[in-house]
Design a protein around this motif. Structure first.
Motif, PDB file in Angstrom:
ATOM      1  N   LEU A 137      -4.447  -2.092   1.219  1.00  0.00           N
ATOM      2  CA  LEU A 137      -4.800  -1.544   2.519  1.00  0.00           C
ATOM      3  C   LEU A 137      -6.046  -2.238   3.071  1.00  0.00           C
ATOM      4  O   LEU A 137      -6.129  -2.551   4.269  1.00  0.00           O
ATOM      5  N   MET A 138      -7.006  -2.523   2.169  1.00  0.00           N
ATOM      6  CA  MET A 138      -8.218  -3.219   2.569  1.00  0.00           C
ATOM      7  C   MET A 138      -7.901  -4.642   3.058  1.00  0.00           C
ATOM      8  O   MET A 138      -8.448  -5.106   4.064  1.00  0.00           O
ATOM      9  N   LEU A 139      -7.006  -5.317   2.339  1.00  0.00           N
ATOM     10  CA  LEU A 139      -6.618  -6.665   2.744  1.00  0.00           C
ATOM     11  C   LEU A 139      -5.926  -6.650   4.095  1.00  0.00           C
ATOM     12  O   LEU A 139      -6.116  -7.564   4.913  1.00  0.00           O
ATOM     13  N   PHE A 140      -5.119  -5.623   4.344  1.00  0.00           N
ATOM     14  CA  PHE A 140      -4.464  -5.504   5.644  1.00  0.00           C
ATOM     15  C   PHE A 140      -5.503  -5.363   6.757  1.00  0.00           C
ATOM     16  O   PHE A 140      -5.446  -6.071   7.767  1.00  0.00           O
ATOM     17  N   VAL A 141      -6.461  -4.455   6.557  1.00  0.00           N
ATOM     18  CA  VAL A 141      -7.482  -4.215   7.579  1.00  0.00           C
ATOM     19  C   VAL A 141      -8.324  -5.474   7.810  1.00  0.00           C
ATOM     20  O   VAL A 141      -8.566  -5.887   8.948  1.00  0.00           O
ATOM     21  N   LEU A 142      -8.765  -6.106   6.716  1.00  0.00           N
ATOM     22  CA  LEU A 142      -9.604  -7.294   6.846  1.00  0.00           C
ATOM     23  C   LEU A 142      -8.861  -8.436   7.535  1.00  0.00           C
ATOM     24  O   LEU A 142      -9.432  -9.155   8.363  1.00  0.00           O
ATOM     25  N   ASN A 143      -7.585  -8.591   7.194  1.00  0.00           N
ATOM     26  CA  ASN A 143      -6.817  -9.683   7.794  1.00  0.00           C
ATOM     27  C   ASN A 143      -6.544  -9.469   9.271  1.00  0.00           C
ATOM     28  O   ASN A 143      -6.203 -10.424   9.973  1.00  0.00           O
ATOM     29  N   MET A 144      -6.662  -8.232   9.747  1.00  0.00           N
ATOM     30  CA  MET A 144      -6.425  -7.960  11.153  1.00  0.00           C
ATOM     31  C   MET A 144      -7.691  -8.086  12.001  1.00  0.00           C
ATOM     32  O   MET A 144      -7.648  -7.895  13.216  1.00  0.00           O
ATOM     33  N   VAL A 145      -8.834  -8.406  11.363  1.00  0.00           N
ATOM     34  CA  VAL A 145     -10.050  -8.659  12.131  1.00  0.00           C
ATOM     35  C   VAL A 145      -9.829  -9.928  12.966  1.00  0.00           C
ATOM     36  O   VAL A 145      -9.387 -10.953  12.432  1.00  0.00           O
ATOM     37  N   PRO A 146     -10.124  -9.897  14.271  1.00  0.00           N
ATOM     38  CA  PRO A 146      -9.795 -11.039  15.151  1.00  0.00           C
ATOM     39  C   PRO A 146     -10.746 -12.223  15.031  1.00  0.00           C
ATOM     40  O   PRO A 146     -11.444 -12.591  15.978  1.00  0.00           O
ATOM     41  N   VAL A 147     -10.783 -12.854  13.849  1.00  0.00           N
ATOM     42  CA  VAL A 147     -11.550 -14.077  13.646  1.00  0.00           C
ATOM     43  C   VAL A 147     -10.625 -15.145  13.085  1.00  0.00           C
ATOM     44  O   VAL A 147      -9.679 -14.850  12.359  1.00  0.00           O
ATOM     45  N   GLN A 148     -10.884 -16.383  13.445  1.00  0.00           N
ATOM     46  CA  GLN A 148     -10.130 -17.520  12.914  1.00  0.00           C
ATOM     47  C   GLN A 148     -10.699 -17.898  11.545  1.00  0.00           C
ATOM     48  O   GLN A 148     -11.912 -17.815  11.356  1.00  0.00           O
ATOM     49  N   TRP A 205       0.835  -1.206   0.000  1.00  0.00           N
ATOM     50  CA  TRP A 205       0.000   0.000   0.000  1.00  0.00           C
ATOM     51  C   TRP A 205       0.869   1.255   0.000  1.00  0.00           C
ATOM     52  O   TRP A 205       0.643   2.183  -0.794  1.00  0.00           O
ATOM     53  N   ALA A 206       1.882   1.295   0.858  1.00  0.00           N
ATOM     54  CA  ALA A 206       2.752   2.465   0.950  1.00  0.00           C
ATOM     55  C   ALA A 206       3.556   2.666  -0.339  1.00  0.00           C
ATOM     56  O   ALA A 206       3.619   3.775  -0.880  1.00  0.00           O
ATOM     57  N   ALA A 207       4.157   1.593  -0.850  1.00  0.00           N
ATOM     58  CA  ALA A 207       5.001   1.700  -2.036  1.00  0.00           C
ATOM     59  C   ALA A 207       4.195   2.097  -3.273  1.00  0.00           C
ATOM     60  O   ALA A 207       4.604   2.976  -4.050  1.00  0.00           O
ATOM     61  N   LEU A 208       3.037   1.465  -3.464  1.00  0.00           N
ATOM     62  CA  LEU A 208       2.211   1.768  -4.633  1.00  0.00           C
ATOM     63  C   LEU A 208       1.646   3.183  -4.559  1.00  0.00           C
ATOM     64  O   LEU A 208       1.553   3.879  -5.586  1.00  0.00           O
TER      65      LEU A 208
END
Length: 247
Positions: free
Chosen positions: A160-171, A111-114
């Motif tokens: 950025l969306m993938l980062f946020v979604l992956n940090m949701v605390p669900v297994q 996200w930062a680089a792009l």
């Protein structure tokens, strides 16, 4: 763990086996088949599909890199309709934290680089905004550049969306794994399991309406729904182990 038979596989970095499952074709259908009202729409869908798959692959390779630098053998990386996963040998809690974190970190770095690259490509107009004659004279150059900027920004936003979604605390998302691992630093295993399961249970209930809202407002959705039963079982198992430990 996925039970599909791989459609095909190829060698990734470090000779790692990357397997593509048939269900990835359904994701392609969502992006291309349902938007093929015109050549332009189908092209847009194909580009989006390529960005999503590339971002997921790099995310999983981040996990693989985190494992390899700690000497943990990696068996394979799998891409399927619901995302992907990196299969590696079991590791200790501290090593697992780093392995899990590396996937979201890759998405955040992309996200930062792009974003920076897209900003760098924005033309710096000398003497104010260009005239219509100047734009007409260099139309192809300007059009190609702004097309590239659009796709770079799209890829940046998606990561950025993938980062946020992956940090949701669900297994079994990274956020759920990290929540459990970080809880182990401060509480016992049964309490960590029960709390992680309870938090995951609440997030799972909210997951479907959140995905529906994301589709309508962002135009993107994950073909993945956390397991309500799995989080409930995790909560109950933690509570049961806690009672046994107290005896």
């Amino acid at each position: 763990m996925q039970t599909e038979t791989p459609l095909f596989s190829f060698a990734g970095p470090w000779g790692l086996s990357v397997q593509v499952m048939p269900s990835l074709g359904f994701l392609l259908l969502l992006f291309v088949g349902f938007s093929a009202t015109s050549v332009e729409a189908a092209t847009w869908g194909l580009n989006m599909f390529a960005i999503v798959v590339a971002s997921i692959l790099l995310h999983e390779l981040g996990h693989a890199c985190g494992a390899r630098v700690q000497g943990v053998p990696v068996h394979r990386v799998v891409l399927y309709g619901g995302g992907g996963f990196c299969q590696h040998r079991a590791a200790g809690a501290r090593a697992s934290e780093f392995i899990v974190l590396m996937g979201p970190i890759v998405n955040l770095a992309l996200w930062a680089a792009l974003s920076l690259f897209a900003f760098w490509l924005v033309p710096a107009w000398s003497g104010g905004e260009p005239t219509e004659a100047a734009i007409a004279a260099h139309f192809d150059t300007y059009a190609a550049r702004f097309e590239l900027i659009y796709w770079l920004e799209t890829a940046a936003d998606l990561n950025l969306m993938l980062f946020v979604l992956n940090m949701v605390p669900v297994q079994p998302l990274d956020g759920g794994k990290l929540a459990h691992l970080w809880l182990l630093r401060v509480v016992s295993e049964p309490r960590a399991m029960a709390v992680a399961g309870g938090v995951g249970l609440v997030c799972t209930v909210l997951w479907v309406p959140a995905m529906i809202a994301m589709y309508f407002y962002v135009g993107f959705i994950l073909l993945f729904i956390p397991s309500l039963r799995g989080h409930w079982a995790m909560l109950r198992a933690g509570a049961r182990l806690g009672r046994m430990w107290r005896r």
